[in-house]
Scaffold this active site. Structure first.
Site, PDB file in Angstrom:
ATOM      1  N   GLU A 185       1.028  -1.244  -0.149  1.00 27.48           N
ATOM      2  CA  GLU A 185       0.039  -0.060   0.009  1.00 27.48           C
ATOM      3  C   GLU A 185       0.922   1.099  -0.045  1.00 27.48           C
ATOM      4  O   GLU A 185       2.151   1.113   0.289  1.00 27.48           O
ATOM      5  CB  GLU A 185      -0.985   0.107   1.270  1.00 27.48           C
ATOM      6  CG  GLU A 185      -1.997  -1.190   1.446  1.00 27.48           C
ATOM      7  CD  GLU A 185      -2.869  -1.215   0.058  1.00 27.48           C
ATOM      8  OE1 GLU A 185      -3.483  -0.366  -0.076  1.00 27.48           O
ATOM      9  OE2 GLU A 185      -2.797  -2.283  -0.784  1.00 27.48           O
ATOM     10  N   LYS A 200     -10.215  -6.702   4.081  1.00 31.51           N
ATOM     11  CA  LYS A 200     -10.452  -7.626   3.017  1.00 31.51           C
ATOM     12  C   LYS A 200     -11.482  -8.607   3.954  1.00 31.51           C
ATOM     13  O   LYS A 200     -12.310  -9.271   3.356  1.00 31.51           O
ATOM     14  CB  LYS A 200      -9.229  -8.352   2.663  1.00 31.51           C
ATOM     15  CG  LYS A 200      -8.703  -7.495   1.602  1.00 31.51           C
ATOM     16  CD  LYS A 200      -7.320  -8.034   1.144  1.00 31.51           C
ATOM     17  CE  LYS A 200      -6.757  -6.935   0.331  1.00 31.51           C
ATOM     18  NZ  LYS A 200      -4.932  -7.180   0.178  1.00 31.51           N
TER      19      LYS A 200
HETATM   20  N1  HSE Z   1      -1.178  -4.218  -0.381  1.00 31.25           N
HETATM   21  C1  HSE Z   1      -2.043  -5.058  -0.773  1.00 31.25           C
HETATM   22  C2  HSE Z   1      -1.362  -6.711  -0.525  1.00 31.25           C
HETATM   23  C3  HSE Z   1      -2.418  -5.017  -2.297  1.00 31.25           C
HETATM   24  O1  HSE Z   1      -0.197  -6.659  -0.330  1.00 31.25           O
HETATM   25  O2  HSE Z   1      -1.874  -7.598  -0.626  1.00 31.25           O
HETATM   26  C4  HSE Z   1      -3.469  -5.837  -2.738  1.00 31.25           C
HETATM   27  O3  HSE Z   1      -4.639  -5.737  -2.194  1.00 31.25           O
END
Ligand code: HSE
Length: 405
Positions: A185, A200
């Site tokens: 991110e 998630k």
């Molecule tokens: N930063 C997130 C990950 C990107 O590493 O899974 C995908 O959602």
């Protein structure tokens, strides 16, 4: 059909690339209608980019273009993505997104807005990067009562843990590599502290059980306390440490949901999920365990899911896809620490006699270089609160949940 892309970062630029490079297949799958990128919204400048003519800094260029029927939101963050998405949906334009933060925080409102206007709000790319999971959960597993979900949901942390375990790589070097690969991110704290996996979990829990779960309802712990010593102890019992999101059905009005490092035994389908790969194991009462596996982050895998949603939205321009959930409530997600029983891995400064006096017979673990005043052991099943009570007088170094997935 004219489409627009909001946010030209890793995922957004991947979306434009996939639309252009996969023109033939996309046109076949929409039923003969090519997708043509008409606008790219981003506040930054991209001198020399071949799409220079498509860039705009003004959202109204997209909103007021009646020919644009489908928009990909790959901006990330809640604002201004929320306001833009709301306006687009209210205007009857379908929006597809990879923005898990937005779906986790505001999904209910956006789905309701889509419902009212007859547009579609699709978010396949918000969980698991390129892995198909949103449709399988809501459509292919629709006949099941979902009993639980466990997932490796963050590519960056799985990449870091894999590099630490298999290549003895330093945490910060592994993080830097994940950033260079476009997995992390903008603020990688969201990855390593578990916030991204938490978002998630919210989306999966909302889909699985039909009520919105918000990030502040999900107890979240990241990977920063995991050391190579813990890895070595767990290795001695043929296990690995993974950052897991776990969701458990309790009743129609109660679920448990949490994110934390967890010990996974080698026989589990989750144990061999390495590098940037994610896996989501769904336990249904009719189907049993099904596991969805694939690249969980990265430019083209995530773009693959975003563009698939654009194709779907383009195909269903006059029809509503049935996705979504209803309102949640404050007491819907229980305090898992007082309700869910599981075994725990504990590492402490103590001797075996003291531990046996507290816990009775436990399974002690060992590692090369283990100091004489250190113990590591696996407890019986108990709640985390009960464990904390038992450990009140013990100098604990680390505690990790042991999962039965
Ligand atoms: N930063 C997130 C990950 C990107 O590493 O899974 C995908 O959602």
């Amino acid at each position: 059909m004219k489409v627009a892309v909001m946010g030209y970062g890793t995922v957004g630029s991947g979306v434009v690339e996939v639309i252009e490079s996969h023109d033939n297949v996309i046109t076949k799958r929409t039923g003969g209608e090519p997708l043509e990128v008409a606008h790219i919204l981003d506040l930054r400048d991209f001198p020399g980019d071949p799409h220079e003519k498509l860039f705009t800094k003004d959202f109204n260029d997209i909103l007021s273009d009646d020919e644009v029927r489908v928009v990909a939101e790959t901006m990330g963050g809640v604002e201004p993505a929320f306001s833009f998405t709301m306006k687009l949906l209210k205007a009857g334009k379908s929006v597809v997104t990879s923005n898990k933060e937005l779906v986790a925080q505001k999904g209910l409102e956006l789905l309701e807005a889509a419902e009212e206007s007859g547009a579609n709000y699709l978010f396949e790319a918000s969980v698991g990067g390129g892995i198909p999971i949103i449709r399988p959960m809501s459509q292919c597993l629709a006949a099941n009562n979902i009993e639980g979900v466990a997932g490796i949901l963050n590519g960056t942390t799985n990449f870091i843990l894999t590099k630490m375990i298999e290549e003895d790589m330093d945490f910060s070097d592994a993080l830097k590599l994940a950033q260079d690969n476009g997995y992390a991110e903008k603020d990688p704290t969201a990855d390593i502290e578990g916030f991204d996996a938490c978002r998630k979990v919210c989306i999966l829990a909302s889909l699985a059980f039909g009520k919105h779960v918000y990030p502040n309802q999900v107890a979240t712990e990241g990977i920063t306390k995991i050391t190579l010593e813990d890895v070595a102890y767990i290795h001695s019992i043929k296990g690995v440490i993974k950052l897991l999101g776990q969701i458990k059905y309790i009743s129609d009005d109660k679920i448990a949901a949490f994110v934390s490092p967890a010990v996974v035994q080698h026989g589990s389908q989750l144990a061999s999920v390495n590098d940037v790969f994610n896996a989501i194991l769904v336990r249904g009462d009719a189907v049993g365990d099904v596991c969805f596996y694939g690249p969980g982050a990265g430019k083209l895998p995530t773009a693959s899911a975003v563009v698939a949603d654009m194709v779907d939205a383009a195909k269903h321009i006059e029809r509503k896809k049935i996705f979504g959930w209803g309102a949640g409530s404050e007491d819907y997600v229980v305090d898992y620490k007082s309700t869910i029983e599981m075994p725990f891995y504990v590492r402490a400064k103590a001797n075996k006699v003291k531990i046996q006096a507290i816990f009775g017979e436990v399974k002690f673990l060992s590692r090369i270089g283990q100091p004489s005043d250190e113990v590591a052991f696996i407890t019986d099943r108990m709640t985390e609160n009960a464990l904390d009570n038992k450990l009140a007088g013990v100098d604990v170094i680390n505690i990790i949940k042991v999962t039965n997935y």
